[in-house]
Each structure stands twice: as C-alpha cells, then as structure tokens.
Design a protein around this motif. Structure first.
Motif, PDB file in Angstrom:
ATOM      1  N   PHE A  83       5.965 -29.392   6.373  1.00  0.00           N
ATOM      2  CA  PHE A  83       5.792 -30.360   5.275  1.00  0.00           C
ATOM      3  C   PHE A  83       4.513 -31.170   5.508  1.00  0.00           C
ATOM      4  O   PHE A  83       4.376 -31.850   6.532  1.00  0.00           O
ATOM      5  CB  PHE A  83       6.998 -31.294   5.186  1.00  0.00           C
ATOM      6  CG  PHE A  83       6.900 -32.307   4.062  1.00  0.00           C
ATOM      7  CD1 PHE A  83       6.525 -31.918   2.782  1.00  0.00           C
ATOM      8  CD2 PHE A  83       7.180 -33.654   4.285  1.00  0.00           C
ATOM      9  CE1 PHE A  83       6.427 -32.840   1.747  1.00  0.00           C
ATOM     10  CE2 PHE A  83       7.094 -34.582   3.257  1.00  0.00           C
ATOM     11  CZ  PHE A  83       6.714 -34.168   1.994  1.00  0.00           C
ATOM     12  N   PHE A  84       3.588 -31.076   4.571  1.00  0.00           N
ATOM     13  CA  PHE A  84       2.304 -31.766   4.684  1.00  0.00           C
ATOM     14  C   PHE A  84       2.116 -32.685   3.477  1.00  0.00           C
ATOM     15  O   PHE A  84       2.507 -32.340   2.361  1.00  0.00           O
ATOM     16  CB  PHE A  84       1.150 -30.757   4.699  1.00  0.00           C
ATOM     17  CG  PHE A  84       1.170 -29.841   5.891  1.00  0.00           C
ATOM     18  CD1 PHE A  84       0.442 -30.141   7.040  1.00  0.00           C
ATOM     19  CD2 PHE A  84       1.919 -28.668   5.862  1.00  0.00           C
ATOM     20  CE1 PHE A  84       0.464 -29.287   8.144  1.00  0.00           C
ATOM     21  CE2 PHE A  84       1.942 -27.816   6.962  1.00  0.00           C
ATOM     22  CZ  PHE A  84       1.217 -28.124   8.106  1.00  0.00           C
ATOM     23  N   THR A  85       1.480 -33.828   3.720  1.00  0.00           N
ATOM     24  CA  THR A  85       1.198 -34.768   2.619  1.00  0.00           C
ATOM     25  C   THR A  85      -0.304 -35.000   2.506  1.00  0.00           C
ATOM     26  O   THR A  85      -1.016 -35.063   3.517  1.00  0.00           O
ATOM     27  CB  THR A  85       1.924 -36.115   2.864  1.00  0.00           C
ATOM     28  OG1 THR A  85       3.326 -35.869   2.865  1.00  0.00           O
ATOM     29  CG2 THR A  85       1.617 -37.135   1.779  1.00  0.00           C
ATOM     30  N   ILE A  86      -0.767 -35.111   1.251  1.00  0.00           N
ATOM     31  CA  ILE A  86      -2.146 -35.523   0.975  1.00  0.00           C
ATOM     32  C   ILE A  86      -2.039 -36.449  -0.236  1.00  0.00           C
ATOM     33  O   ILE A  86      -2.074 -36.021  -1.380  1.00  0.00           O
ATOM     34  CB  ILE A  86      -3.070 -34.300   0.761  1.00  0.00           C
ATOM     35  CG1 ILE A  86      -4.502 -34.718   0.419  1.00  0.00           C
ATOM     36  CG2 ILE A  86      -2.527 -33.334  -0.290  1.00  0.00           C
ATOM     37  CD1 ILE A  86      -5.539 -33.609   0.548  1.00  0.00           C
ATOM     38  N   ALA A  87      -1.830 -37.722   0.014  1.00  0.00           N
ATOM     39  CA  ALA A  87      -1.510 -38.662  -1.077  1.00  0.00           C
ATOM     40  C   ALA A  87      -1.767 -40.096  -0.611  1.00  0.00           C
ATOM     41  O   ALA A  87      -2.127 -40.332   0.545  1.00  0.00           O
ATOM     42  CB  ALA A  87      -0.045 -38.501  -1.485  1.00  0.00           C
ATOM     43  N   GLY A  88      -1.592 -41.025  -1.534  1.00  0.00           N
ATOM     44  CA  GLY A  88      -1.694 -42.444  -1.175  1.00  0.00           C
ATOM     45  C   GLY A  88      -3.122 -42.925  -1.010  1.00  0.00           C
ATOM     46  O   GLY A  88      -3.406 -43.791  -0.174  1.00  0.00           O
ATOM     47  N   PHE A  89      -4.033 -42.422  -1.836  1.00  0.00           N
ATOM     48  CA  PHE A  89      -5.451 -42.777  -1.673  1.00  0.00           C
ATOM     49  C   PHE A  89      -5.792 -44.154  -2.245  1.00  0.00           C
ATOM     50  O   PHE A  89      -6.947 -44.567  -2.238  1.00  0.00           O
ATOM     51  CB  PHE A  89      -6.337 -41.676  -2.260  1.00  0.00           C
ATOM     52  CG  PHE A  89      -6.369 -40.436  -1.397  1.00  0.00           C
ATOM     53  CD1 PHE A  89      -7.416 -40.213  -0.518  1.00  0.00           C
ATOM     54  CD2 PHE A  89      -5.323 -39.521  -1.427  1.00  0.00           C
ATOM     55  CE1 PHE A  89      -7.428 -39.090   0.303  1.00  0.00           C
ATOM     56  CE2 PHE A  89      -5.331 -38.394  -0.608  1.00  0.00           C
ATOM     57  CZ  PHE A  89      -6.388 -38.177   0.257  1.00  0.00           C
ATOM     58  N   SER A  90      -4.780 -44.850  -2.744  1.00  0.00           N
ATOM     59  CA  SER A  90      -4.891 -46.272  -3.091  1.00  0.00           C
ATOM     60  C   SER A  90      -6.036 -46.587  -4.053  1.00  0.00           C
ATOM     61  O   SER A  90      -6.761 -47.575  -3.872  1.00  0.00           O
ATOM     62  CB  SER A  90      -5.005 -47.101  -1.798  1.00  0.00           C
ATOM     63  OG  SER A  90      -3.900 -46.831  -0.957  1.00  0.00           O
ATOM     64  N   GLY A  91      -6.210 -45.710  -5.039  1.00  0.00           N
ATOM     65  CA  GLY A  91      -7.189 -45.997  -6.091  1.00  0.00           C
ATOM     66  C   GLY A  91      -8.591 -45.505  -5.814  1.00  0.00           C
ATOM     67  O   GLY A  91      -9.504 -45.772  -6.592  1.00  0.00           O
ATOM     68  N   HIS A  92      -8.805 -44.787  -4.701  1.00  0.00           N
ATOM     69  CA  HIS A  92     -10.148 -44.236  -4.469  1.00  0.00           C
ATOM     70  C   HIS A  92     -10.078 -42.781  -4.014  1.00  0.00           C
ATOM     71  O   HIS A  92     -10.893 -42.335  -3.211  1.00  0.00           O
ATOM     72  CB  HIS A  92     -10.960 -45.108  -3.495  1.00  0.00           C
ATOM     73  CG  HIS A  92     -10.225 -45.504  -2.240  1.00  0.00           C
ATOM     74  ND1 HIS A  92      -9.618 -46.728  -2.076  1.00  0.00           N
ATOM     75  CD2 HIS A  92      -9.989 -44.830  -1.113  1.00  0.00           C
ATOM     76  CE1 HIS A  92      -9.051 -46.779  -0.902  1.00  0.00           C
ATOM     77  NE2 HIS A  92      -9.262 -45.634  -0.281  1.00  0.00           N
ATOM     78  N   GLY A  93      -9.113 -42.042  -4.564  1.00  0.00           N
ATOM     79  CA  GLY A  93      -8.893 -40.686  -4.069  1.00  0.00           C
ATOM     80  C   GLY A  93      -9.781 -39.622  -4.671  1.00  0.00           C
ATOM     81  O   GLY A  93     -10.101 -38.639  -4.002  1.00  0.00           O
TER      82      GLY A  93
END
Ligand code: FAD
Length: 393
Positions: free
Chosen positions: A339-349
């Motif tokens: 399980f891998f995550t690529i998320a949560g860039f807080s408005g600058h992704g």
C-alpha cells in the motif's frame, strides 16, 4: 477491465497520472488507473491555478520543485503533450517583519540548493508588476524560473503516454474496497469488478483518507475549500489596451501578498485571483460562496487597484488536500505490504507531480529513488510533529 495487474492506481488527477507514466517508463505496464469521474483531472487538479515555484521553505519541497520544473520545461519533448508553460516568475510580497526574517532565511536555503532567487525592495517589486500598490510592503522575493503551466495538459499528457505503453485507464469506476491477506494487498474491489494485485497506490487527493480507511490505515489528509475568481477588464476591453494598459502586469507573473494570501496572475484574456479564507473549515463542499468575494475584493483592491473596476466574470472552488504539517505523504503506508500513498500536497501538489510520481514509481519498481523521503513518511505524524512547509498560500 483487467482482472489482474501488477499495480492499481486509485485516482486520475496529476499524481495518479504521473505515477502511471513513470511506472510505464520503468517497464511496469500491467497497471490499471481507476478514476470514478467521467474524465481525468476532475478533482483538485482541474481546479488549480497552475502555479509552479521553487520558493518553498522546506528543503525537500525545493528539491521536488527543481526536478519537476525542469521536467515541465521539457514536457512536450519528453512526454509528447504541450502544457502552455510560462516561466514569468513568482513575486512574494512581504509586509510583516516576521515574514521578512523567515523569507530571508528561505532565500538563503533556496540559493544553497542552486535556485536563483532575488531579494527586492518595494520599488523594484513595483517595477516588475505594473499596477501594484506596494504600500506597507517591507520587501519581496522573486524567482524568474517560477511560472505557470496547464494542469489538464500535464495530467492528460502523462495519462496518454502511460496508455500508449499499455497502462489501462478506467473512468466512471469507484474503488470500494481492498482485500488483504495477512497484511498484504491481494485485491482491489471496484464498482465494475475486482482486480487481483499486490500493489495499490492511493492517489485520491482530498479523498486519500477514505482510501486509507479501506485498509485500516490512517492517512491524515483533510479537504479544505479554496476559491478562484476571474476578473475581466472594465467595459469588455483588454487588460493590455487603453484605458487598462499598465494597470496589471502583461506577463503571467504570479504575485502573492503573503500576509493575506491574495494572489493573481494573467489567465487568457482575464486575470485569475484567489485568497485563502481563515474561517474555512474542513469539508468536501465546493459550492462557490459568493459572499466571500467582497472580502477578497477588499484585500485585492489595496494591492491591485485595477480590480476595483473589473467585472468578476466567473468563479469556481476546489479542494486543498491538507496534512497537519503541510508536507505531502509519499511512500509505503501503514503496516500493509503493497500500500503506497502519494497525497496530501496541501495546495501545492500540481507543481510537484512530475518528481513525486517519479519517486514513487522508483520505489514501487524496486529502484532507489535517490530522495530522502523521511519528511514525507506517513508515520512522521505518530512520532512527533516534523518541521513542515511554511510557504503555503
Ligand atoms: C483552488 C486551487 C488552487 C490551486 N492552485 C495550485 C497551484 O497554483 N499550484 C499547485 O501546484 N497546486 C495548486 N493546487 C493544489 C493542486 O491542485 C493539488 O495539490 C493537486 O491537484 C493534487 O492532485 P491529486 O492527483 O493528488 O488529487 P486530485 O486531482 O483531486 O485527484 C484525485 C482523484 O481521485 C479520484 N478518486 C477519489 N476517490 C476515488 C475512489 N474511491 N475511486 C476512484 N477514484 C477516486 C477523484 O475523483 C480525483 O479525480 C490548487 C488547488 C486548488 C483547489
């Protein structure tokens, strides 16, 4: 839809598409990307302002920017799709003494990593951005290599490139569950059927927490509404012709008043502007709150007086995907293998999608990403609050 895959990517925004393209480049083509909407980039990606900058406060984010912006500059050549990329710079305006101190340190850090950032006096900032009122500004920072690009172009470019190599892209399909066997991913369940796979990538942007929940993993990403407004010049004219000429910058320079977070840049024939609302709490509602516009205009007029006479022709709202320290989550997540995550860039992704996708694809493909992911590890929140990103607007 395939019934077995080497990896399943959840989410067809810029992150999911970037991971798909980079996996395909590494020879992993037995991959399925699943998007629940009828088109790609329908989430945060399709709502964003297109800004790309090197000017961050955390060294890892500066490094993501250096790699990503270099790729955007060669995107058409490398990926095959034009992305309307303009390097007309970002100008941060600073009116608080504390922000001046912080940004002086940031500039030092950015320069130490090879980024050419200038410290400007208020008059120099005004010369760069005609029409700007610099009353109360104590200093400014400017990086000419920052700019704007087309988020749809980047997403569709990555997706088409991945598809050409064999990656399957499925729309109008929702991921509804993930089957584990002894803490190992074995199957993804969707509204159209199941796919046996050892790898799931959570690229669900503001919805990343709900994907984590399917596996019992806490992915601390909260949605937060942000507005964008488009201003047309008065009397249906052009911003570049009399009587409006000289009242707003001609280039796509992106200007940010850091204290208020009011920002603007030229977009087509209009002027795109936005501002964070300190009273906005977490939530998925993206209805445009027109009662917020007068607050924005009030701030905007003080920095860019031409906005007072402009007509706001349309507006939209989208979701920032906030983590507690405003740094993203990139890498393996929880005590679940695969399980891998690529998320949560807080408005600058958007601007970090090329590098972040490359790094995660390297990890999944068993390569060394040559990037220290400690500041982006999901378990940082369990240990103690890390030093996160401070240059968030
Ligand atoms: C108003 C605004 C302005 C912004 N300006 C900038 C900017 O100037 N520069 C910048 O770099 N960034 C900016 N951002 C932030 C940027 O848009 C995001 O960081 C980025 O788009 C995140 O991309 P993503 O692929 O992670 O998420 P998304 O684009 O939201 O993609 C996630 C996708 O997952 C899908 N999904 C969710 N759950 C499921 C499920 N169960 N099954 C299938 N699919 C699912 C969603 O439909 C969605 O399409 C801005 C954001 C907003 C809202």
């Amino acid at each position: 839809m395939k019934t077995t895959a080497d990896a399943v990517i959840v989410g067809g925004g810029c992150m999911g598409a970037s991971v798909a393209w980079h996996l395909a480049q590494r020879g992993m083509t037995n991959v399925v990307l699943i998007e629940r909407e009828s088109q790609l980039a329908a989430g945060s990606t399709g709502k964003n302002a297109g800004g790309v900058r090197h000017q961050f406060s955390h060294p890892a984010n500066i490094d993501l920017s250096i790699e990503s912006i270099a790729m955007m500059a060669r995107f058409e050549e490398v990926v095959g799709t034009p992305i309307d990329f303009h390097q007309d710079g970002y100008l941060f305006l600073l009116s608080k003494a504390a922000h001046v101190v912080t940004f002086l340190k940031n500039v030092q850090l950015q320069r130490s990593r090879g980024v050419d950032v200038q410290w400007l006096a208020p008059a120099e900032a005004q010369a760069l951005a005609p029409g700007l009122d610099v009353t109360g500004i104590k200093g400014a920072t400017y990086c000419a290599a920052d700019g704007v690009a087309d988020p749809n172009g980047v997403t569709v470019g990555f997706a088409k490139g991945a598809q050409a190599k064999g990656v399957e892209i499925i729309r109008e399909t929702e991921v509804t569950g993930v089957q584990l066997d002894h803490s190992r991913v074995v199957e993804v369940r969707t509204s159209r059927g199941n796919i046996a796979t050892p790898v799931v990538v959570n690229a669900a942007g503001p919805w990343a927490k709900s994907i984590g929940r399917l596996l019992g993993v806490d992915v601390p990403v909260e949605p937060e509404r942000r507005h964008i407004f488009i201003a047309s010049p008065p009397a249906g004219g052009s911003w570049d012709d009399p009587p409006n000429a000289g009242k707003v910058p001609r280039s796509k320079l992106l200007v940010i008043d850091f204290e208020t977070t009011f920002y603007f840049h030229r977009e087509g024939g209009g002027l795109l502007f936005g501002m964070g609302d300190p009273d906005e709490g977490p939530g998925f509602d993206i209805t445009v709150r027109w009662d917020f516009l007068p607050k924005v205009i009030d701030v905007a007029m003080r920095r860019l007086p031409a906005i007072a006479d402009a007509a706001v022709s349309h507006a939209w709202a989208g979701l920032y995907e906030m983590t507690p320290d405003h740094n993203p989550i990139i890498g393996p997540s929880g005590d679940v293998d695969g399980f891998f995550t690529i998320a949560g860039f807080s408005g600058h992704g958007f601007q970090h999608a090329p590098a972040a996708g490359r790094i995660l694809a390297d990890l999944i493909a068993g390569r060394d990403p040559h990037f220290d992911l400690t500041p982006f590890a999901v378990d940082r929140f369990k240990r103690k609050m890390s030093r996160g990103e401070g240059s968030v607007v």
